[in-house]
Design a protein around this motif. Structure first.
Motif, PDB file in Angstrom:
ATOM      1  N   GLU A 241       0.716  -1.264  -0.061  1.00 15.33           N
ATOM      2  CA  GLU A 241      -0.044   0.133  -0.018  1.00 15.33           C
ATOM      3  C   GLU A 241       1.004   1.121   0.106  1.00 15.33           C
ATOM      4  OE1 GLU A 241      -4.096   1.549   2.017  1.00 15.33           O
ATOM      5  OE2 GLU A 241      -2.794   0.479   3.385  1.00 15.33           O
ATOM      6  N   ILE A 242       1.553   1.347  -1.169  1.00 10.14           N
ATOM      7  CA  ILE A 242       2.605   2.559  -1.288  1.00 10.14           C
ATOM      8  C   ILE A 242       1.805   3.777  -1.227  1.00 10.14           C
ATOM      9  CG2 ILE A 242       2.726   2.284  -3.455  1.00 10.14           C
ATOM     10  CD1 ILE A 242       5.718   2.642  -3.137  1.00 10.14           C
TER      11      ILE A 242
ATOM     12  N   GLU B 121      -2.633  -1.752  -4.351  1.00 12.05           N
ATOM     13  CA  GLU B 121      -2.284  -2.961  -4.037  1.00 12.05           C
ATOM     14  C   GLU B 121      -1.347  -3.450  -5.056  1.00 12.05           C
ATOM     15  OE1 GLU B 121      -5.555  -5.908  -3.882  1.00 12.05           O
ATOM     16  OE2 GLU B 121      -6.737  -4.564  -2.895  1.00 12.05           O
ATOM     17  N   VAL B 122      -0.129  -2.759  -4.923  1.00  9.08           N
ATOM     18  CA  VAL B 122       0.857  -3.213  -5.783  1.00  9.08           C
ATOM     19  C   VAL B 122       1.590  -4.381  -5.276  1.00  9.08           C
ATOM     20  CG1 VAL B 122       1.114  -0.814  -6.342  1.00  9.08           C
ATOM     21  CG2 VAL B 122       2.620  -1.680  -4.682  1.00  9.08           C
TER      22      VAL B 122
ATOM     23  N   ARG C 120       4.325   7.404   5.092  1.00  7.39           N
ATOM     24  CA  ARG C 120       3.327   8.073   5.955  1.00  7.39           C
ATOM     25  C   ARG C 120       2.242   8.315   4.952  1.00  7.39           C
ATOM     26  NH1 ARG C 120       5.642  12.672   9.536  1.00  7.39           N
ATOM     27  NH2 ARG C 120       5.862  10.663  10.885  1.00  7.39           N
ATOM     28  N   HIS C 121       1.013   8.182   5.331  1.00  6.06           N
ATOM     29  CA  HIS C 121      -0.226   8.553   4.454  1.00  6.06           C
ATOM     30  C   HIS C 121      -0.901   9.662   5.265  1.00  6.06           C
ATOM     31  CE1 HIS C 121       0.561   4.826   2.121  1.00  6.06           C
ATOM     32  NE2 HIS C 121       0.332   4.222   3.294  1.00  6.06           N
ATOM     33  N   ILE C 122      -1.200  10.716   4.496  1.00  3.05           N
ATOM     34  CA  ILE C 122      -1.868  11.773   5.230  1.00  3.05           C
ATOM     35  C   ILE C 122      -3.272  12.027   4.395  1.00  3.05           C
ATOM     36  CG2 ILE C 122      -1.693  14.406   5.808  1.00  3.05           C
ATOM     37  CD1 ILE C 122       1.236  13.673   5.578  1.00  3.05           C
ATOM     38  N   GLY C 123      -4.124  12.361   4.893  1.00  4.17           N
ATOM     39  CA  GLY C 123      -5.463  12.507   4.352  1.00  4.17           C
ATOM     40  C   GLY C 123      -6.191  13.973   4.626  1.00  4.17           C
TER      41      GLY C 123
ATOM     42  N   LEU D 166      -1.730   2.276  -8.581  1.00  3.05           N
ATOM     43  CA  LEU D 166      -1.454   3.122  -7.467  1.00  3.05           C
ATOM     44  C   LEU D 166      -2.965   3.511  -6.774  1.00  3.05           C
ATOM     45  CD1 LEU D 166       1.472   5.210  -8.441  1.00  3.05           C
ATOM     46  CD2 LEU D 166       1.473   3.511  -7.188  1.00  3.05           C
ATOM     47  N   HIS D 167      -4.045   3.398  -7.467  1.00  2.00           N
ATOM     48  CA  HIS D 167      -5.208   3.666  -6.682  1.00  2.00           C
ATOM     49  C   HIS D 167      -6.181   3.251  -7.679  1.00  2.00           C
ATOM     50  CE1 HIS D 167      -8.606   5.514  -4.425  1.00  2.00           C
ATOM     51  NE2 HIS D 167      -7.723   5.723  -3.405  1.00  2.00           N
ATOM     52  N   ARG D 168      -7.390   2.667  -7.105  1.00  2.00           N
ATOM     53  CA  ARG D 168      -8.633   2.119  -7.955  1.00  2.00           C
ATOM     54  C   ARG D 168      -9.438   2.945  -8.561  1.00  2.00           C
ATOM     55  NH1 ARG D 168      -9.788  -3.744  -6.005  1.00  2.00           N
ATOM     56  NH2 ARG D 168      -8.040  -4.151  -4.727  1.00  2.00           N
ATOM     57  N   GLU D 169      -9.623   4.213  -7.958  1.00  2.00           N
ATOM     58  CA  GLU D 169     -10.588   5.223  -8.175  1.00  2.00           C
ATOM     59  C   GLU D 169      -9.812   6.530  -8.585  1.00  2.00           C
ATOM     60  OE1 GLU D 169     -13.412   5.160  -5.160  1.00  2.00           O
ATOM     61  OE2 GLU D 169     -14.064   3.273  -5.345  1.00  2.00           O
TER      62      GLU D 169
END
Length: 106
Positions: free
Chosen positions: A11-12, A17-18, A33-36, A57-60
């Protein structure tokens, strides 16, 4: 989030889902680090060993990435990237990436 092996880079970016393959022996370490902020997601990371990753890298969402630094060559879709380069990845695109020890932001 600490990175202690290729599986920690699945989950880069939040929602990815790589498949990640480490290309050189030794321990793969680093952090991500993931920031939203609302609908905007920011993922910042660095890792210590050369990898190859494949998968969306992302589905949507569209993913905008920039290459900050690396100790060797970094390739996206078989094109060399350099620090400061920006890439746009459409939803569900499956780019092939190969990176040396790198610091990057997506």
């Amino acid at each position: 989030m600490p990175i202690n092996g290729p599986e920690d880079l699945r989950e880069i970016t939040r929602g990815s889902e790589v498949e990640v393959t480490q290309l050189k022996p030794g321990k793969l370490q680093g952090s991500i680090r993931h920031i939203g902020i609302g609908n905007l997601g920011i993922s910042v990371g660095q890792f210590s060993s050369e990898i190859r990753s494949k998968g969306p890298l992302h589905r949507e969402n569209v993913v905008l990435g920039t290459h900050l630094a690396s100790e060797g060559r970094a390739l996206h879709w078989w094109e060399e990237t350099r620090p400061g380069d920006v890439a746009i990845f459409p939803p569900m695109s499956t780019p092939m990436r190969s990176m040396a020890a790198v610091r990057t932001i997506w």
